[in-house]
Design an enzyme around this catalytic site. Sequence first.
Site, mmCIF file in Angstrom:
data_model
loop_
_atom_site.group_PDB
_atom_site.id
_atom_site.type_symbol
_atom_site.label_atom_id
_atom_site.label_comp_id
_atom_site.label_asym_id
_atom_site.label_seq_id
_atom_site.Cartn_x
_atom_site.Cartn_y
_atom_site.Cartn_z
ATOM 1 N N ARG A 14 74.265 51.767 15.152
ATOM 2 C CA ARG A 14 74.015 50.327 15.200
ATOM 3 C C ARG A 14 72.532 49.979 15.402
ATOM 4 O O ARG A 14 72.144 49.397 16.410
ATOM 5 C CB ARG A 14 74.882 49.666 16.279
ATOM 6 C CG ARG A 14 76.361 49.864 16.003
ATOM 7 C CD ARG A 14 77.227 49.214 17.005
ATOM 8 N NE ARG A 14 77.499 47.824 16.695
ATOM 9 C CZ ARG A 14 78.387 47.088 17.369
ATOM 10 N NH1 ARG A 14 79.051 47.606 18.368
ATOM 11 N NH2 ARG A 14 78.603 45.843 17.039
ATOM 12 N N CYS A 45 75.974 52.845 20.160
ATOM 13 C CA CYS A 45 77.179 52.699 20.960
ATOM 14 C C CYS A 45 78.216 53.635 20.388
ATOM 15 O O CYS A 45 77.979 54.311 19.395
ATOM 16 C CB CYS A 45 77.654 51.259 21.016
ATOM 17 S SG CYS A 45 78.423 50.708 19.550
ATOM 18 N N ASP A 84 87.063 45.122 12.879
ATOM 19 C CA ASP A 84 87.578 44.867 14.232
ATOM 20 C C ASP A 84 89.113 44.816 14.284
ATOM 21 O O ASP A 84 89.676 44.665 15.374
ATOM 22 C CB ASP A 84 86.992 43.561 14.781
ATOM 23 C CG ASP A 84 85.533 43.710 15.195
ATOM 24 O OD1 ASP A 84 85.036 44.851 15.195
ATOM 25 O OD2 ASP A 84 84.895 42.691 15.510
ATOM 26 N N LYS A 117 85.371 35.133 20.664
ATOM 27 C CA LYS A 117 84.297 35.803 21.410
ATOM 28 C C LYS A 117 83.047 35.924 20.536
ATOM 29 O O LYS A 117 81.945 35.597 20.957
ATOM 30 C CB LYS A 117 84.755 37.210 21.844
ATOM 31 C CG LYS A 117 83.619 38.080 22.329
ATOM 32 C CD LYS A 117 84.083 39.447 22.764
ATOM 33 C CE LYS A 117 84.136 40.497 21.678
ATOM 34 N NZ LYS A 117 82.830 41.011 21.241
ATOM 35 N N ASN A 118 83.248 36.383 19.292
ATOM 36 C CA ASN A 118 82.083 36.655 18.454
ATOM 37 C C ASN A 118 81.416 35.393 17.922
ATOM 38 O O ASN A 118 80.308 35.458 17.394
ATOM 39 C CB ASN A 118 82.470 37.578 17.288
ATOM 40 C CG ASN A 118 82.650 39.013 17.758
ATOM 41 O OD1 ASN A 118 82.410 39.323 18.933
ATOM 42 N ND2 ASN A 118 83.081 39.886 16.856
ATOM 43 N N ARG A 121 86.653 42.834 27.836
ATOM 44 C CA ARG A 121 85.504 42.274 27.108
ATOM 45 C C ARG A 121 85.958 41.267 26.057
ATOM 46 O O ARG A 121 85.187 40.377 25.693
ATOM 47 C CB ARG A 121 84.730 43.393 26.389
ATOM 48 C CG ARG A 121 83.979 44.331 27.286
ATOM 49 C CD ARG A 121 83.140 45.267 26.453
ATOM 50 N NE ARG A 121 82.567 44.528 25.338
ATOM 51 C CZ ARG A 121 82.492 44.964 24.087
ATOM 52 N NH1 ARG A 121 82.916 46.162 23.769
ATOM 53 N NH2 ARG A 121 81.976 44.218 23.140
HETATM 54 C C1 UD1 Z 1 79.334 42.205 14.699
HETATM 55 C C2 UD1 Z 1 80.478 41.972 15.656
HETATM 56 C C3 UD1 Z 1 81.372 43.184 15.738
HETATM 57 C C4 UD1 Z 1 81.845 43.583 14.347
HETATM 58 C C5 UD1 Z 1 80.665 43.718 13.396
HETATM 59 C C6 UD1 Z 1 81.087 43.940 11.954
HETATM 60 C C7 UD1 Z 1 79.651 40.414 17.309
HETATM 61 C C8 UD1 Z 1 79.169 40.198 18.705
HETATM 62 N N1 UD1 Z 1 79.935 41.686 16.971
HETATM 63 O O1 UD1 Z 1 78.561 43.304 15.220
HETATM 64 O O2 UD1 Z 1 82.498 42.864 16.562
HETATM 65 O O3 UD1 Z 1 82.514 44.813 14.422
HETATM 66 O O4 UD1 Z 1 79.859 42.517 13.409
HETATM 67 O O5 UD1 Z 1 81.911 42.912 11.531
HETATM 68 O O6 UD1 Z 1 79.803 39.490 16.527
HETATM 69 N N2 UD1 Z 1 73.025 47.424 10.513
HETATM 70 C C9 UD1 Z 1 71.839 48.025 10.206
HETATM 71 N N3 UD1 Z 1 70.681 47.456 10.659
HETATM 72 C C10 UD1 Z 1 70.667 46.314 11.402
HETATM 73 C C11 UD1 Z 1 71.897 45.692 11.705
HETATM 74 C C12 UD1 Z 1 73.072 46.282 11.264
HETATM 75 O O7 UD1 Z 1 71.806 49.054 9.529
HETATM 76 O O8 UD1 Z 1 69.577 45.851 11.776
HETATM 77 C C13 UD1 Z 1 74.310 48.041 10.063
HETATM 78 C C14 UD1 Z 1 75.172 48.528 11.254
HETATM 79 O O9 UD1 Z 1 74.786 49.808 11.702
HETATM 80 C C15 UD1 Z 1 76.561 48.497 10.663
HETATM 81 C C16 UD1 Z 1 76.490 47.332 9.668
HETATM 82 O O10 UD1 Z 1 75.117 47.056 9.456
HETATM 83 O O11 UD1 Z 1 76.816 49.688 9.974
HETATM 84 C C17 UD1 Z 1 77.174 46.082 10.138
HETATM 85 O O12 UD1 Z 1 76.724 45.757 11.429
HETATM 86 P P1 UD1 Z 1 76.609 44.253 11.932
HETATM 87 O O13 UD1 Z 1 77.318 43.350 10.978
HETATM 88 O O14 UD1 Z 1 75.188 43.956 12.251
HETATM 89 O O15 UD1 Z 1 77.435 44.309 13.287
HETATM 90 P P2 UD1 Z 1 77.112 43.564 14.636
HETATM 91 O O16 UD1 Z 1 76.450 42.269 14.360
HETATM 92 O O17 UD1 Z 1 76.446 44.517 15.574
#
Ligand code: UD1
Length: 424
Positions: free
Chosen positions: A124, A119, A309, A22-23, A402
């Site tokens: 996030r 969320c 995850d 999915k990811n 999902r």
């Molecule tokens: C993706 C995955 C999700 C997984 C996560 C961590 C998808 C669709 N989703 O989510 O299933 O749990 O990676 O492996 O692939 N952060 C910031 N600023 C930003 C972006 C992120 O501070 O602009 C922080 C987030 O709050 C979090 C951390 O970075 O604490 C990691 O988040 P991130 O790796 O971005 O997760 P997602 O891409 O949302």
Amino acid sequence: MDMLKITGGTPLYGIVPISGSKNATLPAMCATLLTNEPVTLENVPWLSDTQFMGKILANLGTNCAKDMENADKYTYHTQVITNSVAPYDLVRQMRASYYVLGPLLARNGAATVSMPGGCVIGARPVDMHVDSLKQMGADINIQNGYIVANAEHGLHGAELNFKTPSVGATCNVLMAATLANGQTIINNAAREPEIVDLANMLNSMGAKVSGAGESVVQIEGVKKLTGTTHKIIADRIEAGSYAVAAAITRGKLELKNADAGTLGLPLDILHKSGVDIQSTQNTIVVDARGRELKGQDIITAGYPGFPTDLQAQFMALMTTAKGDSTITENIFENRLMHAPELMRMGAHIDKNTPNSAVVQGVEKLDGCIVTASDLRAGFALVLMGLAAQGDTFVRHLYHLERGYVDLVGKLSNVDAKISRVKEK
Ligand code: UD1
């Protein structure tokens, strides 16, 4: 609303086919926006999230065609971007919709994407996405809850230093940088296999990405990308979840089309806890028959660390293992919410700090009505139900839809007593 009814106590036995990731699919679908030629994706999982991303793309002008002979093959063709707005109504339903920001900006020079909002597992934020694109020349303003981005004269390369290895920000920048003028370097990039898959797909479209899977990724911008056919990698989180299903029921499952190479630490932990693991190139056999499992500590981290995850599923497993296990969640600030639901089924869990908990294994779990708070927490409750005595009802089934293809079918095929029932 439907819920799942699970009658626990049967060791699972048989073969589970693992679907495409999915990811990896969600960013790959967005990457198809980068070219005016058709792009075919194979091994696409049929899930509410991927169907939803299809709706977002269709709203931007993408024609999406399902292959008549192959149910997991789709061709996406965006001849012209007819609309560069991803509205709140669509984005709020799935966070990953903001992956369209980078490709829209790169191809179209403009994008208006609703802020996804927080969320249930944490705030996030998307500051890294926004700051990176700004450093690449985009003019970005936040207006009425929308990210309004413009790059009339195109994006340019930049050296970006990520404060944390964000998966989403790495994907967004990777896609945007393929069509930028000059070189982009991402320092402290996320190293997840889904990033490598995206980079492979982009390279097969004519992009010049190197270093994906390492902390420093370099992208040389090119003028144009072309169509391609790309096969999505196996879903390591789905495979890890079913590996735990074998372990928690003390059964034996063969996970077909799974890639053990992407599940190093989770499989090591299962092995240390007392489960036998055998893997070949695309199969993992997890055998826990007759085993007494020992508790293991888990600390989540970016890849190749332990995936957040899989944290909830492993917490569920540790409730049935001997001794104490400390579970520490380091990626999201609010991702231990499943603990109270697990405790309602008889688990002993003490919360140490807001992001860590100690699980003390118990002799027996009892079925009851529980509520899924998110996708992976939902699977943890299914696992508890499979191991518990009596009936368990898992509410808010839509979370599971999902991310788990044909959950009831796949589990029923390996002897689980599970069905969908109407919630009264
Ligand atoms: C993706 C995955 C999700 C997984 C996560 C961590 C998808 C669709 N989703 O989510 O299933 O749990 O990676 O492996 O692939 N952060 C910031 N600023 C930003 C972006 C992120 O501070 O602009 C922080 C987030 O709050 C979090 C951390 O970075 O604490 C990691 O988040 P991130 O790796 O971005 O997760 P997602 O891409 O949302």
